[in-house]
Write a protein that holds these residues in place. Structure first.
Motif, PDB file in Angstrom:
ATOM      1  N   MET D  29       7.094  -6.310 -17.850  1.00  0.00           N
ATOM      2  CA  MET D  29       6.614  -5.753 -16.588  1.00  0.00           C
ATOM      3  C   MET D  29       7.637  -4.779 -16.026  1.00  0.00           C
ATOM      4  O   MET D  29       7.285  -3.758 -15.430  1.00  0.00           O
ATOM      5  N   PHE D  32       7.351  -1.386 -17.722  1.00  0.00           N
ATOM      6  CA  PHE D  32       6.204  -0.609 -17.233  1.00  0.00           C
ATOM      7  C   PHE D  32       6.474  -0.081 -15.824  1.00  0.00           C
ATOM      8  O   PHE D  32       6.126   1.057 -15.492  1.00  0.00           O
ATOM      9  N   HIS D  33       7.081  -0.900 -14.976  1.00  0.00           N
ATOM     10  CA  HIS D  33       7.263  -0.552 -13.556  1.00  0.00           C
ATOM     11  C   HIS D  33       8.661  -1.048 -13.150  1.00  0.00           C
ATOM     12  O   HIS D  33       8.810  -2.118 -12.575  1.00  0.00           O
ATOM     13  N   PRO D  34       9.689  -0.213 -13.450  1.00  0.00           N
ATOM     14  CA  PRO D  34      11.084  -0.665 -13.309  1.00  0.00           C
ATOM     15  C   PRO D  34      11.444  -1.188 -11.916  1.00  0.00           C
ATOM     16  O   PRO D  34      12.118  -2.216 -11.802  1.00  0.00           O
ATOM     17  N   ASP D  35      11.000  -0.526 -10.868  1.00  0.00           N
ATOM     18  CA  ASP D  35      11.384  -0.974  -9.525  1.00  0.00           C
ATOM     19  C   ASP D  35      10.751  -2.329  -9.207  1.00  0.00           C
ATOM     20  O   ASP D  35      11.344  -3.175  -8.536  1.00  0.00           O
ATOM     21  N   PHE D  36       9.508  -2.520  -9.674  1.00  0.00           N
ATOM     22  CA  PHE D  36       8.849  -3.808  -9.485  1.00  0.00           C
ATOM     23  C   PHE D  36       9.595  -4.889 -10.269  1.00  0.00           C
ATOM     24  O   PHE D  36       9.834  -5.988  -9.763  1.00  0.00           O
ATOM     25  N   MET D  40      11.291  -8.226  -8.686  1.00  0.00           N
ATOM     26  CA  MET D  40      10.926  -9.589  -9.100  1.00  0.00           C
ATOM     27  C   MET D  40      12.162 -10.398  -9.477  1.00  0.00           C
ATOM     28  O   MET D  40      12.278 -11.569  -9.124  1.00  0.00           O
TER      29      MET D  40
ATOM     30  N   ARG E  51      11.412   2.817   1.156  1.00  0.00           N
ATOM     31  CA  ARG E  51      11.220   3.634  -0.047  1.00  0.00           C
ATOM     32  C   ARG E  51      10.460   4.910   0.315  1.00  0.00           C
ATOM     33  O   ARG E  51       9.508   4.879   1.078  1.00  0.00           O
TER      34      ARG E  51
ATOM     35  N   LEU F  94       1.306   2.468  -8.420  1.00  0.00           N
ATOM     36  CA  LEU F  94       2.409   1.514  -8.641  1.00  0.00           C
ATOM     37  C   LEU F  94       3.104   1.163  -7.331  1.00  0.00           C
ATOM     38  O   LEU F  94       3.495   0.013  -7.105  1.00  0.00           O
ATOM     39  N   MET F  98       3.510  -2.500  -5.300  1.00  0.00           N
ATOM     40  CA  MET F  98       4.812  -2.987  -4.858  1.00  0.00           C
ATOM     41  C   MET F  98       4.784  -3.370  -3.370  1.00  0.00           C
ATOM     42  O   MET F  98       5.287  -4.416  -2.980  1.00  0.00           O
ATOM     43  N   PHE F 106       3.695 -12.302  -4.406  1.00  0.00           N
ATOM     44  CA  PHE F 106       3.947 -11.815  -5.762  1.00  0.00           C
ATOM     45  C   PHE F 106       2.837 -12.178  -6.750  1.00  0.00           C
ATOM     46  O   PHE F 106       2.549 -11.372  -7.650  1.00  0.00           O
ATOM     47  N   LEU F 113      -0.834  -5.873 -11.406  1.00  0.00           N
ATOM     48  CA  LEU F 113      -0.052  -4.982 -12.275  1.00  0.00           C
ATOM     49  C   LEU F 113      -0.527  -5.069 -13.726  1.00  0.00           C
ATOM     50  O   LEU F 113      -0.538  -4.057 -14.446  1.00  0.00           O
ATOM     51  N   LYS F 117      -1.744  -1.784 -15.759  1.00  0.00           N
ATOM     52  CA  LYS F 117      -1.188  -1.384 -17.065  1.00  0.00           C
ATOM     53  C   LYS F 117      -2.316  -1.150 -18.081  1.00  0.00           C
ATOM     54  O   LYS F 117      -2.303  -0.172 -18.830  1.00  0.00           O
ATOM     55  N   THR F 129       8.336   6.907 -13.834  1.00  0.00           N
ATOM     56  CA  THR F 129       9.056   5.916 -13.032  1.00  0.00           C
ATOM     57  C   THR F 129      10.560   5.995 -13.229  1.00  0.00           C
ATOM     58  O   THR F 129      11.295   5.211 -12.647  1.00  0.00           O
TER      59      THR F 129
END
Lengths: 130, 130, 130, 130, 130, 130
Positions: D29, D32-36, D40, E51, F94, F98, F106, F113, F117, F129
């Motif tokens: 994950m 795919f979505h680094p900040d998410f 986490m 952000r 995305l 977030m 979460f 998410l 994807k 990203t």
């Protein structure tokens, strides 16, 4: 059917369900937000409640169940009054809350029962629970 | 086990969890809706809470989490009092709310925290949060 | 009434509602988790569904509404089959989904409709929607 | 504490909870979505799970309850595995589902039980339910 | 970035969104439960709201929608004030409630509208609804 | 405006939002349940989506937020495609997920998410990203 006719049909159905004070409350929402008010009456009470496939009593069984399940206690008084106005008995309302305990959980049922008691008190209803 | 025994067992468990006023409140629901009151005590407090697989403190951790997650803030005071009565510390309650923020979202956690503060104030609890 | 009698009563009600395969599925849950299985049958189908205040058809109206409102689509097939078995017509099921769209929102209603279509297809039901 | 330290702390906690495959899934994950992914691990597993006020087993009791209550069945496998990894017994998991039936309703509990059975089967767990 | 910097960044964002009284309310939660207060400001207002990918107005559109959908009416006043403070027009708020009726159901939209009216009244806002 | 005009207006809006396959899917629901299909197009896409107060991109921000918040993951693909078709960028989607993590929890964000994807993969989208 035009939008005016849908609205007219909804208003007639609303007046069968709700007492004067509750009709006035719905109209008050329409004064604050006219397009929302039109949608509630033309779509909600006109397109949905006015369909003949269920009578108003059966519709209130469904509505009360949905409100209890989603914890929308603040919307319950209007529909408890409506349910009683269109022929649901106090005992049926109590039974509905009981059935919902198993499906929506006890917190939702307890929250609903408090509101049911308040509405019954307002209307001087003493349910026949032996 | 008969229904009377299930009820008796539930009542005993309820009395370990709740103060006099809260027992009275549950009984009041039973006066209004006897079958619902019986179900809450025989099934809820009897069949479920009285099982030995978890102690009452562990059960309140689960109950509080479920109430917070579903936004049932009006049911929180009863179970916050119960949780404190059966040995949950104020600090554990605060930690539970914090953990729930991540899982149920901040609005549910903030809504719960307001009720927690009210209950702590009633009981003159000053949590040890350094 | 003893727990055995509550269970027996629940099993009889379950057999009026569910086909062989679905009774078997419930029993399978009881083999995996016996106390849960007992609770479902003695409490759910015995204490709740067996009460005479509503017939089984009215109870399925309430159950389907609660399931749709909480988005419990995976529990729908069992109760759609049960609803049809105890006398709800396909057209009443479609009407119920439509009413729920207004109360639970369109996503819940659309999610339900997909499952309804699947169950109708399995039973070769062609609803009379003119 | 810097963000890197929060992330590092979270990763260490995650590795105590999850098997290789599940750590890999979380990292996927993050690809795919680094900040998410950072959030986490740094916030969820670092800021929350790593706090000493509850041990990881107690945290999984809370997490599982929240997931079951909100019907998030697809997130259950990760946390059922984690719960078993950090010391929750299969019997405690079954008891938790049973307690949740009363608070979140039977549909949520039944939906959860199906996933619990699948995870127990994968791990060849035969719960001791007498 | 250290935790102090995250907190500082969050506080600055919070002050752009909220009036003095609402900032004070958030700080009050932090006095009662310091770690929760830090998390809300450092994570919520710092890591998320600050952000740059969305401006504060777009974030309030998302926040209001999520609050309405989950029925978190008690959290609405803070975010309705914030939405108005960061540039959302009263008419956009009314339109958002209307769109939500279709997705979250009419009970959630009606519950929200009551709070919107109260906040508009407090600020002497008369929306331009022709 | 007549019902036919409402339907026509809705169909035109739907065709701006959805690809051929998704329009076909909506029409398929209308073949199974004609009154529901009419309601979705005349009311949902006609009365709501076609209002000029928000453009279609802003409406999809609201819709996606509501779907994620209520865990309606099965309805996400249609609206993720629609969002991309009416000008929402992959990076905005995305970011929305977030932001929702903090408000809806979460589990809802992680569930969303996974679907995001899958839809990005189908459309060969590689979000920027960095």
């Amino acid at each position: 059917m035009t939008n005016e006719e849908r609205y007219e049909r909804g208003l007639q159905t609303l007046q069968k369900m709700a007492g004067e004070e509750d009709v006035r409350m719905i109209e008050g929402m329409g004064e604050f937000h006219p397009d929302f008010g039109h949608m509630m009456i033309a779509f909600g009470f006109g397109d949905i409640y006015s369909r003949s496939a269920f009578d108003l009593k059966q519709r209130e069984v469904i509505t009360l169940t949905s409100l209890i399940t989603q914890g929308a206690t603040e919307q319950l008084p209007f529909h408890l009054h409506a349910a009683l106005n269109v022929g649901m008995s106090p005992e049926e309302i109590l039974e509905l809350v009981m059935h919902c305990a198993a499906y929506a959980g006890f917190p939702k049922a307890c929250g609903a029962l408090t509101v049911v008691k308040r509405v019954f008190d307002e209307r001087n209803i003493v349910p026949n629970t032996k």
